[in-house]
Motif scaffolding. Structure first.
Motif, short mmCIF file in Angstrom:
data_model
loop_
_atom_site.label_atom_id
_atom_site.label_comp_id
_atom_site.label_asym_id
_atom_site.label_seq_id
_atom_site.Cartn_x
_atom_site.Cartn_y
_atom_site.Cartn_z
N ARG A 690 0.86 -1.19 0.00
CA ARG A 690 0.00 0.00 0.00
C ARG A 690 0.90 1.23 0.00
O ARG A 690 1.80 1.35 0.83
CB ARG A 690 -0.91 0.00 1.22
N ARG A 691 0.67 2.11 -0.94
CA ARG A 691 1.50 3.31 -1.05
C ARG A 691 0.63 4.56 -0.95
O ARG A 691 -0.57 4.53 -1.24
CB ARG A 691 2.29 3.32 -2.36
N HIS A 692 1.24 5.63 -0.53
CA HIS A 692 0.57 6.92 -0.43
C HIS A 692 1.43 7.93 -1.19
O HIS A 692 2.44 8.40 -0.68
CB HIS A 692 0.43 7.33 1.04
N PRO A 693 1.07 8.23 -2.46
CA PRO A 693 1.94 9.09 -3.28
C PRO A 693 2.10 10.49 -2.69
O PRO A 693 1.18 11.03 -2.09
CB PRO A 693 1.19 9.14 -4.63
N GLU A 694 3.28 11.04 -2.89
CA GLU A 694 3.52 12.42 -2.47
C GLU A 694 2.72 13.35 -3.38
O GLU A 694 2.81 13.26 -4.61
CB GLU A 694 5.01 12.76 -2.54
N PRO A 695 1.93 14.27 -2.81
CA PRO A 695 1.10 15.13 -3.66
C PRO A 695 1.94 16.18 -4.38
O PRO A 695 3.00 16.60 -3.87
CB PRO A 695 0.14 15.80 -2.66
N PRO A 696 1.51 16.60 -5.57
CA PRO A 696 2.21 17.70 -6.25
C PRO A 696 2.08 18.98 -5.44
O PRO A 696 1.08 19.18 -4.73
CB PRO A 696 1.49 17.80 -7.60
N MET A 750 -3.05 12.95 -1.64
CA MET A 750 -3.53 11.96 -2.60
C MET A 750 -4.19 10.81 -1.85
O MET A 750 -4.08 10.70 -0.63
CB MET A 750 -2.36 11.43 -3.43
N GLN A 751 -4.85 9.94 -2.60
CA GLN A 751 -5.47 8.75 -2.02
C GLN A 751 -4.43 7.65 -1.88
O GLN A 751 -3.66 7.39 -2.80
CB GLN A 751 -6.61 8.27 -2.93
N ALA A 752 -4.39 6.99 -0.72
CA ALA A 752 -3.53 5.82 -0.54
C ALA A 752 -4.13 4.65 -1.31
O ALA A 752 -5.36 4.47 -1.31
CB ALA A 752 -3.38 5.47 0.93
N VAL A 753 -3.30 3.84 -1.97
CA VAL A 753 -3.81 2.76 -2.84
C VAL A 753 -3.00 1.49 -2.67
O VAL A 753 -1.83 1.51 -2.29
CB VAL A 753 -3.79 3.19 -4.33
N TYR A 754 -3.65 0.36 -2.98
CA TYR A 754 -2.97 -0.94 -3.04
C TYR A 754 -2.28 -1.06 -4.40
O TYR A 754 -2.76 -0.53 -5.41
CB TYR A 754 -3.96 -2.08 -2.88
N PHE A 755 -1.16 -1.80 -4.43
CA PHE A 755 -0.46 -2.01 -5.69
C PHE A 755 0.38 -3.28 -5.57
O PHE A 755 0.61 -3.80 -4.46
CB PHE A 755 0.42 -0.81 -6.05
N ILE A 756 0.83 -3.78 -6.71
CA ILE A 756 1.71 -4.95 -6.75
C ILE A 756 3.14 -4.46 -6.95
O ILE A 756 3.40 -3.63 -7.83
CB ILE A 756 1.29 -5.92 -7.88
N SER A 757 4.06 -4.97 -6.14
CA SER A 757 5.42 -4.42 -6.12
C SER A 757 6.08 -4.43 -7.49
O SER A 757 6.83 -3.51 -7.83
CB SER A 757 6.28 -5.21 -5.12
N GLN A 760 5.48 -1.21 -9.91
CA GLN A 760 5.94 0.14 -9.56
C GLN A 760 7.45 0.11 -9.30
O GLN A 760 8.01 -0.92 -8.95
CB GLN A 760 5.22 0.66 -8.30
N GLN A 761 8.08 1.29 -9.46
CA GLN A 761 9.49 1.42 -9.12
C GLN A 761 9.65 1.48 -7.60
O GLN A 761 8.72 1.89 -6.89
CB GLN A 761 10.08 2.69 -9.76
N GLN A 762 10.82 1.09 -7.11
CA GLN A 762 11.06 1.03 -5.67
C GLN A 762 10.78 2.37 -4.98
O GLN A 762 10.22 2.42 -3.88
CB GLN A 762 12.50 0.61 -5.41
N ASN A 763 11.15 3.48 -5.63
CA ASN A 763 10.96 4.79 -5.00
C ASN A 763 9.49 5.21 -4.92
O ASN A 763 9.16 6.18 -4.25
CB ASN A 763 11.77 5.87 -5.75
N GLU A 764 8.62 4.47 -5.61
CA GLU A 764 7.19 4.79 -5.56
C GLU A 764 6.44 3.98 -4.49
O GLU A 764 5.25 4.12 -4.33
CB GLU A 764 6.56 4.53 -6.94
N PHE A 765 7.17 3.13 -3.75
CA PHE A 765 6.55 2.37 -2.67
C PHE A 765 6.23 3.25 -1.47
O PHE A 765 5.44 2.87 -0.61
CB PHE A 765 7.50 1.25 -2.18
N TYR A 766 6.83 4.41 -1.38
CA TYR A 766 6.81 5.26 -0.18
C TYR A 766 5.39 5.63 0.25
O TYR A 766 4.53 5.92 -0.58
CB TYR A 766 7.62 6.53 -0.45
N HIS A 767 5.18 5.60 1.57
CA HIS A 767 3.89 6.03 2.14
C HIS A 767 4.10 7.41 2.75
O HIS A 767 4.73 7.56 3.80
CB HIS A 767 3.42 5.03 3.20
N TYR A 768 3.59 8.43 2.07
CA TYR A 768 3.85 9.83 2.44
C TYR A 768 3.30 10.16 3.83
O TYR A 768 3.98 10.78 4.64
CB TYR A 768 3.21 10.73 1.38
N GLY A 769 2.07 9.77 4.11
CA GLY A 769 1.43 10.13 5.38
C GLY A 769 2.11 9.50 6.58
O GLY A 769 2.21 10.12 7.64
#
Length: 987
Positions: A690-696, A750-757, A760-769
């Motif tokens: 589960r990742r939480h993208p950094e908002p623009p 942004m909305q936190a979402v489920y994803f398959i490793s 996505q790239q490793q740097n996009e795994f980050y949970h911002y919150g």
């Protein structure tokens, strides 16, 4: 018999491969008719399969139609099924032939309609028969050179209809086979070939008592009377859209309608940081929320900004005002260069995302007119034109309507009535509406699903216990909200001989009962999550599991999956391990009970000491997270207290959060992070995370401006700097200021979402919150399907289970993530809608003055938050009936009247009341009380008003009591009459 086709395929390397496809034809395929079976004993041209069950029956079962004097069967074209499935779902049409050709076309074009059709076919009473025409030697047709697939399929349908008519026409036993099609070209050719053919409308009109079916006719090919009038530009053709997108003249994205302004929306396009703004009817060009559209981007000098006008319902505004507002929207690009946002217009629809919509009928004022407007419950959806002959009855009910088309010469889309849900205002009906609106699967679990549940009584088998670690001797407890029955986590903490502590989180082992690929597993995957409404819960899995066998109830042995840490006194993790286990919880406590146990110095039992240690560790863990830049955000949560008998809301309160709430949260977060680290080691390509993208940075503009207006600098360069800025933004004279600032910050994320490793790239795994590089969900498998997948992955990691092939399929699990994200989002919306519904029920017959804070200042309104109820609402300014004129300052987003200025976060007093004049959109009315503005503010509630309200309430109660007495007398009289009748009958 064998037909063959030869294909030649060229590879990228230039090699040419020959492929031969064999197609077998038979002469023994059963036609399904009773008449064929009766005559097959004597006649050679009937079906050879004699011992087959008859599906198509005789004339007594056919619907009576004025078009035919003899018995008949219906054979349906593909477009009839796709467009008229709501009519087919009614128990009116019997003896229907579905060709294999048609079934395959429907399956390709609409999986949802295909599923509904299959449900009809399996109902033996309906007598829908699938005829395998593609493998019958007399009905199979070859595609001729130059013929497209659609024309070939239409020809196959006509050939099969002709065959059936000849096949069942012997010795006076004729059954007419009637082709139903709304395809004008197919109908024309059928007439030329002397095939009995009618449109669905012609057929329905010929049936007795067909008015309710006429209401359900699709308006996909409906021609409007206002042929010359054009409200919208033409949509470009598919080829023009394809070429435009390919040449980057147009962009493809998902359209989202604004909730605050029905003349404005946006399109999210991959590769463009900010959504493209769309304004005005011409720019929106018949797009409906959720549609995949093609949009043309304007030159930068024509870019605009989102409107500051709040327009939620065109009924609230004069049409001339709407046109003026639209003109302003279209001319609003005269703003500063730095404020402009990408703006464009929609030039075509790539794929419609229409569904069935709930709402009410707005009857036509002209008596006897069958054309009416339907008002959807969802404000993002426009009104829909429908035809119904039941307007008097339906105007009092919530109904469902489907959209069929939206011609450019119609102001509104065209649709048809599907079904009624129940009376407007009835609580059960309103709950059904919100579940349907937010696409929450809520039907009872099927027999196939229930068949995979354990037989009761059930206890843990000894061989299962032998394979697990036995923790039943540990003092384990659970802490949950009051009334919680689906307890999926429990904890323990004990001192180790080496001076460190053992801390354990034990999670219900749902996977022991739900095996991959079963009907139970598929249903849980479809539902995705449990949905919590105010007065009910829509469970993801059957209650035998969620409330009983998987729930970690007090003093009962339960199967669990445990995460065990060894920690030192500073909450540093020495080591971590995972195991399948068995526990027996000593206590199931509420947050309040656990907090009392921690705070009471006189309680020194093992559980009290364990909870105190857990609480101390939680505070240290939280500090570490905060130091890394984790965000503490705010979202007002409210609690509705209901009457025990009527289940009506009698009080609304903001939920009180205690240390124990945060204690449980910290250990659940830690468990989720620990599990994520473990499964990514073993499954670097197919771990569900589960990742939480950094908002623009543009998302934070409103937050930065709001802080600046109050004298605070909000730094958003990183999550840590944002957290520090929010911590510093405190006001002694306004204790709620910081909470509101955090509420605004939440809306920038942004909305936190489920994803398959592996997707996505490793740097996009980050949970911002949470400020953690990796995260997943492991701790709530009773209510989240993602946790079940993670449990399966973790079990393989520790050797507790075998590898499941489906877990290694990235594409399949990526699609699963899409569904889980969608279901999670819809569950949140449904929960909020349920709270709103119950708050409306609470405010019926009530008027209250309450303190509120301004969250946003708009051009024609103030958007206000009421902390006591966690409510948001709108105070409209510059109303036509008011002589007071407010001045809007776009620079600092303020409204002023003389020396009174309204800014974000200002404290005001508003009067709350429920407006029930619009039964579709009952809404809370917010009226300004303080600061007092003569001619605009309403007077505060007085003692006299309260006394009048109490008097009215007493009268209502008295009337209710009298009605109940009357009902009781009627019931007693009825029972006496029944007894007398039985006695007379006996004599």
């Amino acid at each position: 018999m064998l037909a063959t086709k030869v294909f030649f395929r060229k590879t990228k390397g230039g090699n040419i491969y020959k492929t031969v496809r064999e197609h077998y034809l038979r002469d023994d395929i059963w036609c399904g008719s009773k008449i064929c079976k009766q005559n097959s004993k004597d006649l050679t041209n009937y079906c050879k399969q004699k011992n087959r069950e008859c599906i198509l029956d005789d004339e007594d079962s056919s619907a009576k139609s004025t078009l035919f004097s003899s018995s008949y069967y219906l054979l349906l074209d593909t477009n009839i099924i796709l467009d008229q499935i709501d009519i087919l779902s009614e128990n009116v049409l019997y003896n229907v032939i579905i060709l294999q050709t048609v079934l395959e076309e429907v399956r390709h074009k609409s999986p949802s309609i295909y599923k509904r059709l299959k449900e009809i076919i399996v109902d033996v009473k309906r007598r829908f028969y699938i005829f395998i025409n593609e493998h019958h030697k007399e009905t199979y047709v070859e595609r001729v050179p130059g013929e497209n697939i659609n024309d070939r399929n239409d020809r196959a349908i006509r050939v099969a209809t002709n065959w059936y008519n000849k096949h069942l026409n012997v010795d006076g036993q004729k059954v007419l086979i009637v082709l139903l099609t709304d395809d004008l070209e197919n109908k024309k050719k059928a007439v030329q070939e002397n095939i009995p053919v009618f449109s669905m409308k012609e057929y329905i009109e010929s049936l007795e008592n067909s008015n309710f079916l006429l209401d359900k006719l699709s308006k996909r090919n409906f021609i409007l009377e206002t042929e010359g009038q054009e409200f919208f530009p033409c949509h470009l053709s598919p080829s023009e859209l394809h070429n435009g997108i390919k040449n980057e003249k147009f962009f493809q994205g998902t359209f989202s309608m604004s909730k605050e302004n029905f003349l404005e929306g946006s399109v999210n396009v991959d590769g463009i940081e900010k959504p493209i703004l769309v304004q005005g009817r011409m720019g929106l060009n018949r797009a409906i929320d959720g549609d995949i559209v093609a949009i043309e981007l304007f030159p930068e000098d024509q870019w605009s900004i989102p409107s500051d006008i709040v327009l939620q319902d065109e009924d609230e505004t004069d049409i001339a005002d709407i046109l003026d507002d639209e003109k302003e929207l279209n001319n609003s690009y005269i703003v500063k260069e730095t404020e402009r946002t990408p703006t464009g217009k929609i030039v075509g629809i790539i794929r419609r995302k229409w569904r069935q919509y709930c709402g009410i009928l707005q009857p036509n004022i002209i008596q006897g007119n069958v054309k009416h407007l339907f008002v959807p419950a969802e404000r993002k959806i426009p009104k829909v034109r429908i035809e119904t002959r039941q307007s008097e009855l339906l105007s009092k009910q919530r109904i469902i309507v489907a959209i069929d088309s939206w011609p450019r010469n119609s102001r509104y889309p065209l649709g048809h009535f599907v079904r009624a849900l129940g009376n407007i205002g009835d609580k059960e009906t309103e709950n059904e509406v919100l579940l349907l609106e937010y696409d929450v699967p809520h039907s009872r679990f099927s027999d196939a699903v229930l068949s995979f549940l354990p037989k009761m009584p059930w206890s843990i088998p000894e061989n299962v216990i032998a394979e697990r670690e036995d923790f039943r001797h540990l003092d384990i407890c659970s802490v949950d909200p009051p009334g919680c029955t689906d307890i999926d986590d429990a904890l323990h903490c004990r001192l180790l001989p080496n001076g460190n502590y053992e801390v354990g989180v034990h999670i219900a082992d749902v996977c022991h009962f739900i095996k991959p690929g079963t009907a139970l597993d598929k249903e849980a995957a479809l539902r995705g999550t449990t949905v919590y409404l105010v007065d009910k819960r829509i469970s993801m899995i059957p209650e035998l599991l969620s409330n009983n066998l998987c729930s970690l109830r007090e003093n009962e042995d339960r199967l669990t999956f445990s995460c065990i840490w060894e920690m030192n006194s500073d909450a540093n993790i020495i080591n971590t391990r995972f195991c399948k286990s068995v526990i027996c919880s000593r206590r199931a406590m509420t947050y309040e009970e656990a907090q009392i146990k921690i705070d009471d110095v006189n309680q020194n039992d093992v559980l009290a000491e364990s909870l105190r240690n857990l609480n101390n560790f939680a505070k240290k863990l939280k500090k570490k997270r905060m130091d890394k830049g984790a965000l503490t955000l705010a979202s007002p949560e409210i609690y509705l207290r209901e009457d025990n008998e009527t289940h009506e809301p009698i009080d609304v309160q903001v939920k009180k959060l205690r240390d124990t709430n945060f204690m449980i949260e910290e250990f659940m977060l830690l468990a989720n992070i620990s599990v994520a680290q473990k499964i990514i080691e073993e499954f670097p390509e197919c771990a569900m995370l589960r990742r939480h993208p950094e908002p623009p940075q543009k998302n934070f503009e409103s937050l930065i401006k709001a802080g600046k207006n109050q004298g605070f600098v909000i730094n958003t360069n990183s999550g840590k700097e944002l957290a520090e800025s929010l911590d510093k933004a405190q006001k002694e004279d306004n204790p709620y200021f910081n909470i509101m600032l955090r509420i605004l910050a939440t809306r920038c994320l942004m909305q936190a979402v489920y994803f398959i490793s592996g997707m996505q790239q490793q740097n996009e795994f980050y949970h911002y919150g949470l400020a953690t590089p990796i995260y997943t969900h492991f701790t709530s498998p009773i209510r989240r399907y993602a946790d079940i997948i993670v449990h399966r992955l973790l079990a393989i990691c520790i050797g507790a289970d075998d590898t499941c092939p489906e877990l290694l399929d990235k594409q399949q699990n990526n699609a699963l993530c899409y569904n889980l994200n969608y279901r999670n989002r819809m569950a949140q919306y449904a929960g909020r809608a349920s709270i709103a519904l119950n708050i409306h029920l609470f405010f019926r017959e009530k008027v209250k003055d309450e303190e509120g804070y301004i969250l946003f200042v708009r051009k024609n309104a103030l958007q206000v938050l009421i902390p006591k109820y966690g409510l948001e609402g709108t105070v409209y300014l510059n109303k036509t009936e008011s002589s007071v004129t407010f001045t809007y300052n776009r620079e600092d987003h303020s409204q002023s009247y003389r020396n009174i200025v309204f800014r974000t976060f200002d404290l005001i007093v508003v009067q709350l009341s429920l407006d029930r004049s619009n039964v579709q959109h009952e809404k809370l009315i917010f009226k300004l009380v303080k600061p007092e503005i003569p001619g605009f503010s309403v007077p505060p509630i007085t003692t006299q008003f309260v006394e009048q309200s109490l008097s009215t309430m007493k009268v209502n109660v008295a009337n209710t009591i009298e009605k109940r007495k009357s009902d009781k007398i009627l019931t007693e009289n009825s029972n006496i009459s029944k007894k007398k009748h039985k006695k007379r009958k006996k004599n």
